[in-house]
Design an enzyme around this catalytic site. Sequence first.
Site, PDB file in Angstrom:
ATOM      1  N   HIS A  15      -9.114  14.331   1.822  1.00  0.00           N
ATOM      2  CA  HIS A  15      -8.468  15.482   1.196  1.00  0.00           C
ATOM      3  C   HIS A  15      -8.931  16.744   1.922  1.00  0.00           C
ATOM      4  O   HIS A  15     -10.142  16.937   2.103  1.00  0.00           O
ATOM      5  CB  HIS A  15      -8.911  15.631  -0.261  1.00  0.00           C
ATOM      6  CG  HIS A  15      -8.563  14.485  -1.162  1.00  0.00           C
ATOM      7  ND1 HIS A  15      -7.512  14.527  -2.050  1.00  0.00           N
ATOM      8  CD2 HIS A  15      -9.150  13.272  -1.340  1.00  0.00           C
ATOM      9  CE1 HIS A  15      -7.469  13.390  -2.744  1.00  0.00           C
ATOM     10  NE2 HIS A  15      -8.444  12.611  -2.328  1.00  0.00           N
ATOM     11  N   ASP A  66      -0.461  16.763  -0.786  1.00  0.00           N
ATOM     12  CA  ASP A  66      -0.716  15.970  -1.992  1.00  0.00           C
ATOM     13  C   ASP A  66       0.343  16.288  -3.045  1.00  0.00           C
ATOM     14  O   ASP A  66       0.728  17.438  -3.246  1.00  0.00           O
ATOM     15  CB  ASP A  66      -2.121  16.281  -2.531  1.00  0.00           C
ATOM     16  CG  ASP A  66      -2.604  15.228  -3.508  1.00  0.00           C
ATOM     17  OD1 ASP A  66      -3.541  14.482  -3.169  1.00  0.00           O
ATOM     18  OD2 ASP A  66      -2.033  15.138  -4.624  1.00  0.00           O
ATOM     19  N   HIS A 122      -6.306   3.271   0.490  1.00  0.00           N
ATOM     20  CA  HIS A 122      -6.054   3.464   1.926  1.00  0.00           C
ATOM     21  C   HIS A 122      -6.873   4.700   2.276  1.00  0.00           C
ATOM     22  O   HIS A 122      -6.652   5.771   1.687  1.00  0.00           O
ATOM     23  CB  HIS A 122      -4.555   3.669   2.186  1.00  0.00           C
ATOM     24  CG  HIS A 122      -4.176   3.862   3.626  1.00  0.00           C
ATOM     25  ND1 HIS A 122      -3.213   3.095   4.269  1.00  0.00           N
ATOM     26  CD2 HIS A 122      -4.609   4.755   4.548  1.00  0.00           C
ATOM     27  CE1 HIS A 122      -3.074   3.495   5.522  1.00  0.00           C
ATOM     28  NE2 HIS A 122      -3.926   4.513   5.721  1.00  0.00           N
ATOM     29  N   CYS A 180       0.619   3.289   3.262  1.00  0.00           N
ATOM     30  CA  CYS A 180       1.309   2.606   4.371  1.00  0.00           C
ATOM     31  C   CYS A 180       2.821   2.802   4.245  1.00  0.00           C
ATOM     32  O   CYS A 180       3.513   2.982   5.258  1.00  0.00           O
ATOM     33  CB  CYS A 180       0.948   1.122   4.398  1.00  0.00           C
ATOM     34  SG  CYS A 180      -0.680   0.773   5.114  1.00  0.00           S
ATOM     35  N   HIS A 215      -8.478   7.991   3.016  1.00  0.00           N
ATOM     36  CA  HIS A 215      -7.845   9.308   3.157  1.00  0.00           C
ATOM     37  C   HIS A 215      -8.876  10.400   2.984  1.00  0.00           C
ATOM     38  O   HIS A 215      -9.852  10.241   2.257  1.00  0.00           O
ATOM     39  CB  HIS A 215      -6.691   9.490   2.169  1.00  0.00           C
ATOM     40  CG  HIS A 215      -7.026   9.202   0.740  1.00  0.00           C
ATOM     41  ND1 HIS A 215      -7.107   7.921   0.237  1.00  0.00           N
ATOM     42  CD2 HIS A 215      -7.315  10.030  -0.291  1.00  0.00           C
ATOM     43  CE1 HIS A 215      -7.413   7.969  -1.048  1.00  0.00           C
ATOM     44  NE2 HIS A 215      -7.567   9.241  -1.389  1.00  0.00           N
ATOM     45  N   GLY A 221     -13.648   7.951  -8.044  1.00  0.00           N
ATOM     46  CA  GLY A 221     -12.281   8.283  -8.457  1.00  0.00           C
ATOM     47  C   GLY A 221     -11.219   7.962  -7.431  1.00  0.00           C
ATOM     48  O   GLY A 221     -10.127   8.534  -7.469  1.00  0.00           O
ATOM     49  N   CYS A 245       0.846  -1.208   0.000  1.00  0.00           N
ATOM     50  CA  CYS A 245       0.000   0.000   0.000  1.00  0.00           C
ATOM     51  C   CYS A 245       0.879   1.255   0.000  1.00  0.00           C
ATOM     52  O   CYS A 245       1.731   1.425   0.876  1.00  0.00           O
ATOM     53  CB  CYS A 245      -0.926  -0.009   1.215  1.00  0.00           C
ATOM     54  SG  CYS A 245      -1.785   1.549   1.461  1.00  0.00           S
TER      55      CYS A 245
HETATM   56  P1  5GP Z   1      -7.793   9.647  -4.494  1.00  0.00           P
HETATM   57  O1  5GP Z   1      -7.791   9.887  -5.983  1.00  0.00           O
HETATM   58  O2  5GP Z   1      -7.573   8.191  -4.180  1.00  0.00           O
HETATM   59  O3  5GP Z   1      -8.977  10.241  -3.781  1.00  0.00           O
HETATM   60  O4  5GP Z   1      -6.556  10.469  -3.932  1.00  0.00           O
HETATM   61  C1  5GP Z   1      -5.253   9.994  -3.965  1.00  0.00           C
HETATM   62  C2  5GP Z   1      -4.371  11.212  -3.903  1.00  0.00           C
HETATM   63  O5  5GP Z   1      -3.065  10.793  -3.605  1.00  0.00           O
HETATM   64  C3  5GP Z   1      -4.295  11.999  -5.217  1.00  0.00           C
HETATM   65  O6  5GP Z   1      -4.763  13.338  -5.007  1.00  0.00           O
HETATM   66  C4  5GP Z   1      -2.814  11.937  -5.593  1.00  0.00           C
HETATM   67  O7  5GP Z   1      -2.344  13.141  -6.156  1.00  0.00           O
HETATM   68  C5  5GP Z   1      -2.153  11.621  -4.268  1.00  0.00           C
HETATM   69  N1  5GP Z   1      -0.910  10.865  -4.382  1.00  0.00           N
HETATM   70  C6  5GP Z   1      -0.698   9.753  -5.146  1.00  0.00           C
HETATM   71  N2  5GP Z   1       0.550   9.299  -4.976  1.00  0.00           N
HETATM   72  C7  5GP Z   1       1.138  10.156  -4.080  1.00  0.00           C
HETATM   73  C8  5GP Z   1       2.445  10.204  -3.507  1.00  0.00           C
HETATM   74  O8  5GP Z   1       3.329   9.373  -3.777  1.00  0.00           O
HETATM   75  N3  5GP Z   1       2.703  11.225  -2.650  1.00  0.00           N
HETATM   76  C9  5GP Z   1       1.755  12.163  -2.325  1.00  0.00           C
HETATM   77  N4  5GP Z   1       2.098  13.128  -1.464  1.00  0.00           N
HETATM   78  N5  5GP Z   1       0.510  12.136  -2.840  1.00  0.00           N
HETATM   79  C10 5GP Z   1       0.207  11.150  -3.712  1.00  0.00           C
HETATM   80 ZN    ZN Z   2      -2.352   1.318   3.648  1.00  0.00          ZN
END
Ligand code: 5GP
Ligand code: ZN
Length: 113
Positions: A101, A30, A97, A7, A99, A92, A4
């Site tokens: 925003h 992010d 994991h 993680c 989270h 999306g 993950c």
């Molecule tokens: P989701 O699309 O799952 O709601 O949000 C995942 C978020 O994780 C995205 O906004 C993406 O830019 C961010 N993200 C993906 N990989 C990384 C990373 O390696 N480091 C950081 N800081 N953010 C990441």
């Molecule tokens: Zn995780």
Amino acid sequence: MSDCLFCKIIAGEIPSDKVYEDENVYAFRDIAPQAPTHILVIPKEHVASAADITEENSALVAKCFEAIAKIAGSEKLDGGFRVISNCGGDAGQTVRHLHFHILAGKKMSEKMV
Ligand code: 5GP
Ligand code: ZN
């Protein structure tokens, strides 16, 4: 969870721009910000998404929101902020994991919620 991404960030195996950390929660900026302030708040315990919250683990959601309030203070998000948790493919979610925003620093669209 060894495979993950978040993680690995919590474990320090992948670098991140840390904003906040306590016993239960980790928060970092992010990598692809969608607002002037874009912070991800995650529980240290691996839970895949909002669909996996149960009576047994729901306290970690409260811990995340306690952290969100602290971060809003330390980041001086006085103009307001939006908290979003994408759950599953249609929403999306790209990282499995849980989270939250935190988005702030600009006037946001009123079209989605
Ligand atoms: P989701 O699309 O799952 O709601 O949000 C995942 C978020 O994780 C995205 O906004 C993406 O830019 C961010 N993200 C993906 N990989 C990384 C990373 O390696 N480091 C950081 N800081 N953010 C990441
Ligand atoms: Zn995780």
